[in-house]
Structure formats: structure tokens, C-alpha cells
Design a protein around this motif. Structure first.
Motif, PDB file in Angstrom:
ATOM      1  N   GLY A   5       0.815  -1.208   0.000  1.00 36.57           N
ATOM      2  CA  GLY A   5       0.000   0.000   0.000  1.00 36.57           C
ATOM      3  C   GLY A   5       0.850   1.261   0.000  1.00 36.57           C
ATOM      4  O   GLY A   5       0.616   2.196  -0.783  1.00 36.57           O
ATOM      5  N   LEU A  48      -1.675  -1.831  -5.945  1.00 33.63           N
ATOM      6  CA  LEU A  48      -2.823  -2.232  -5.132  1.00 33.63           C
ATOM      7  C   LEU A  48      -3.143  -3.713  -5.298  1.00 33.63           C
ATOM      8  O   LEU A  48      -3.802  -4.295  -4.440  1.00 33.63           O
ATOM      9  CB  LEU A  48      -4.056  -1.403  -5.512  1.00 33.63           C
ATOM     10  N   THR A  60      -1.487   2.405  -8.872  1.00 35.65           N
ATOM     11  CA  THR A  60      -2.685   1.565  -8.858  1.00 35.65           C
ATOM     12  C   THR A  60      -2.324   0.100  -9.008  1.00 35.65           C
ATOM     13  O   THR A  60      -2.934  -0.765  -8.379  1.00 35.65           O
ATOM     14  CB  THR A  60      -3.639   1.992  -9.991  1.00 35.65           C
ATOM     15  N   SER A  72      -1.491  -5.539  -2.642  1.00 37.95           N
ATOM     16  CA  SER A  72      -2.071  -5.069  -1.386  1.00 37.95           C
ATOM     17  C   SER A  72      -3.412  -5.734  -1.119  1.00 37.95           C
ATOM     18  O   SER A  72      -3.688  -6.173   0.002  1.00 37.95           O
ATOM     19  CB  SER A  72      -2.226  -3.541  -1.429  1.00 37.95           C
ATOM     20  N   CYS A  73      -4.262  -5.824  -2.152  1.00 41.21           N
ATOM     21  CA  CYS A  73      -5.556  -6.507  -2.006  1.00 41.21           C
ATOM     22  C   CYS A  73      -5.357  -7.980  -1.665  1.00 41.21           C
ATOM     23  O   CYS A  73      -6.061  -8.529  -0.805  1.00 41.21           O
ATOM     24  CB  CYS A  73      -6.370  -6.373  -3.293  1.00 41.21           C
TER      25      CYS A  73
END
Length: 394
Positions: A155, A257, A254, A260-261
Motif C-alpha cells: 500500500g 494495489l 494503482t 495489497s488486495c
């Protein structure tokens, strides 16, 4: 052989916090490197296949070191080895962005992987000793801390990817790593590993317990399940951000991410893993996890939109979260510590297989097609789990 301490009450909480910090640091540093893979690929001018071979250095270094770190822990103790490996990991993360050729990148990743593998073995050894002293099943919490660290690292990497060069970003990661190692390492070095005497006797008797041919075969089967899981985790770490940036036109921030997800979903899955196992049992947890991961990765790799792909990555993380621990648990139930060791070795083979396999398939077909292999192996893990449902209770 380093003697273990008598199990005291007062230092255990401090040890638990310190070990948790090291697990979180491990995930944080690794994720910091992962989100900068696309930038390093561009810097070196590597093709997908060449990058896959370079990334093999991380897994190769890790597996080689894992074979040696156990001996170091037995000689010097898991606590000082954990501190040393964490410091080396923090220092080595600054090296990849300094490479300007695929060959040099592969060599520095070999060193980074060696530090990463050593840190994992040493920290898990320290955690096992503490779990035995606490007499509580707190191991999932340590692995959840690793996933949380990965989520935070990815993140934060996404936030700074557009503003900081890979060199400056990973230098900052190294500074944070050394600070955490210095603070948490003081608590870890202050106490010897708190293993009760009866734990050593149990481990010795487990090693002497013979395992039949059928049991050994099942251990290898559970090791194959672990391999399928590690393959998927490595693929998302090494290729997830590149897929989002290259195939779905995501910006670097982006694209970060994606991991991160995945890491957030993995954290949630591991935090709820004990309750899930108590409710569903081992077999249904394994089958459900493999099926969920397979469907999630099909969405993550083939979705035409960025946000659908991010959802697929998250679903994949939920599905994979508890498969590896369940596979090792069932192998241990069949053949004791030797079963866990055998299954773990096969499992980490998935990390060796994943990076180059994805790279070569991406060159031959496309990266989205290559990533569907993660879905295929997750489905294989679910099928094996169902086929071996009578091998262990649950």
C-alpha cells in the motif's frame, strides 16, 4: 547446541511482540521489493522470460539458505539468527534497483532471497518455541502479521511509486527495516528460546516414530498441495503488479494495489483460520480454499477491467490463506516433524517453479494466460484435498 531457558512468564509477552514485529517486517520488506518489479524490469530492459529467470534468484537463494539456517539456529539459537537475517534482508533490499542488467539483477536477488529464506526459517523457529511455551495455538497470528506487513508495504509502495525512484523507495524501506530490527532485536536477544523440556522429548519421540510407505506417500501428496499454494503466492507477488500495469493499463501506484488486495485478503483469511478449521474441519477448509482461489484467479487473470482483476486477487488471497498450514498440519499428523519438513521442502519448490514458469508461458502466450496456471494448480490442490479426505480426521 544452545540450551533453552526455563519457561518464564514475564518475558513471554515481550517475546511475542518482538517476534510478531519481525514477521511483519519480513512481509513489509518483501512487498516493498515486489511493487517495484515493473520499474526494475523496465530499467534492465528484460523480457518476461529473462525477468522470470532473474526472479528465480529470490527463490533459489531462499531454498538454499533454508537448508543451512536450521543448523545455525541449533548452534547459535533462533533469536540471534533471526536478528542477523532480518538485518541482512533490510540491507539487501536496496540492491535490485542498482542493477542495470538481467545477470546482475539475478545475482543480487540471489543474495536478497538468501536473507529472506534465512529470516523465514529463523523467525518460524523462534515462533514455534514461543507457541510451545505459551501452550496456545498462536502461530496463525504470526503469519497474519506477515500478511499485514505485506499489505502495508504494498500500500505504501503504491502511494510513493509515482513520486520516488525505486532506489530511494527501497533505501527508505531498508532504513525502516534496520530500525525495527534494532528495537525488536533487543527484546529477542535478551531472552533464550523458551522451550519447555517436554517439548524436546516430544520432538525426539516423533522423529523416532516410523512411518509406513502409505504414510510417506501421503506426506508427499500433502507436499504437492503446499507446492500448488506456494506457486500461487509467488505468482501474485512477482507478476501481479506487472499484469495490472501491462495488460490493464494501470498506473504504477494503482498496479501496486493488486498485491495489497491479495495481502489484505490473506491476512483476513489467516486471522479467521482457526475458527474456520474448528467449524468446517481440515478437508472442507482445504477444498473450499482451493476452489475459491481457483475461481478468484480466473477472474484476476482474465478480467477485462482493473477493478474486477483487483477483486479476483482478493478472492485468491482468501482462498490460498489456509491451504499451506492445513497441508503441513496433515503431513505432521502422519509422520511427525519429518513429515512437516518433507512437505515444506516440496512447498517451497513451488516458489522455485513459479517465476520462470510464468515468464516462459507469458513469452509463449501472454501473461494473463500464464496466470491462469495459478487457478489450475489451486483446483488441483482442492481435488487432492478431497481425494485424501480419509487420510486424517477432519
Amino acid at each position: 547446541m544452545v540450551p533453552h531457558s526455563v519457561v518464564p512468564d514475564r518475558p513471554l509477552t515481550r517475546l511475542r511482540i518482538a517476534i510478531t514485529a519481525f514477521f511483519a517486517l519480513d512481509g513489509f520488506v518483501f512487498a516493498g521489493w515486489v511493487v517495484r518489479i515493473p520499474a526494475v524490469k523496465h530499467q534492465t530492459g528484460a523480457s518476461a522470460g529473462a525477468l522470470g529467470l532473474a526472479l528465480l534468484g529470490v527463490s533459489a537463494g531462499a531454498v538454499i539458505t533454508m537448508m543451512l539456517t536450521g543448523r545455525l539456529c541449533r548452534r547459535f539459537g533462533s533469536h540471534p539468527v533471526s536478528v542477523a537475517c532480518a538485518a541482512l534482508l533490510s540491507l539487501s533490499v536496496v540492491l535490485p534497483p542498482l542493477a542495470h542488467s538481467v545477470t546482475v539483477l539475478g545475482l543480487v536477488l540471489l543474495l536478497f532471497g538468501a536473507a529472506y529464506g534465512g529470516a523465514n526459517v529463523a523467525m518460524n523457529s523462534a515462533a514455534v518455541d514461543l507457541v510451545a511455551a505459551l501452550r496456545r495455538p498462536v502461530m496463525p497470528g504470526f503469519h497474519a502479521a506477515y500478511s499485514l506487513g505485506g499489505m502495508l508495504g504494498a500500500g505504501l509502495g503504491g502511494l510513493v511509486a509515482g513520486q520516488l525512484s525505486p532506489s530511494r523507495h527501497l533505501f527508505a524501506i531498508a532504513v525502516v527495516g534496520l530500525l525495527v530490527t534494532g528495537v525488536a532485536g533487543r527484546a529477542l536477544l535478551r531472552e533464550a528460546a523458551p522451550v519447555p523440556p517436554e517439548r524436546a522429548r516430544e520432538d525426539a519421540s516423533a522423529e523416532r516414530r516410523p512411518a509406513g510407505t502409505h504414510a510417506r506417500g501421503l506426506v508427499l501428496v500433502f507436499g504437492l498441495i503446499a507446492l500448488c499454494t506456494a506457486y500461487g503466492e509467488g505468482a501474485l507477488a512477482d507478476w501481479g503488479a506487472l499484469h495490472l500495469e501491462q495488460d490493464l493499463d494501470a498506473r504504477p501506484g494503482t498496479a501496486a494495489l493488486g498485491y495489497s488486495c491479495f495481502a489484505l485478503a490473506m491476512t483476513i483469511g489467516r486471522l479467521s483460520g482457526t475458527a474456520l478449521l474448528e467449524r468446517l474441519g481440515r478437508t472442507r477448509t482445504l477444498v473450499l480454499g482451493g476452489t475459491t482461489a481457483s475461481l478468484g484467479m480466473l477472474l484476476g487473470s482474465l478480467a477485462p477491467s482493473l477493478w474486477a482483476a483487483l477483486l479476483g486477487f482478493a478472492v485468491t488471497g482468501l482462498g490460498l490463506a489456509n491451504i499451506f498450514p492445513v497441508a503441513l498440519d496433515r503431513a505432521g499428523a502422519l509422520a511427525g516433524a519429518s513429515g512437516v519438513a518433507a512437505a515444506s521442502t516440496l512447498g517451497y519448490g513451488g516458489l522455485l517453479l513459479g517465476p520462470p514458469a510464468i515468464g516462459f508461458m507469458a513469452d509463449a502466450y501472454s501473461l494473463p494466460t500464464a496466470l491462469t496456471s495459478v487457478a489450475a494448480l489451486a483446483a488441483v490442490a482442492a481435488l487432492i484435498g478431497f481425494a485424501t479426505r480419509r487420510a486424517a480426521v477432519g
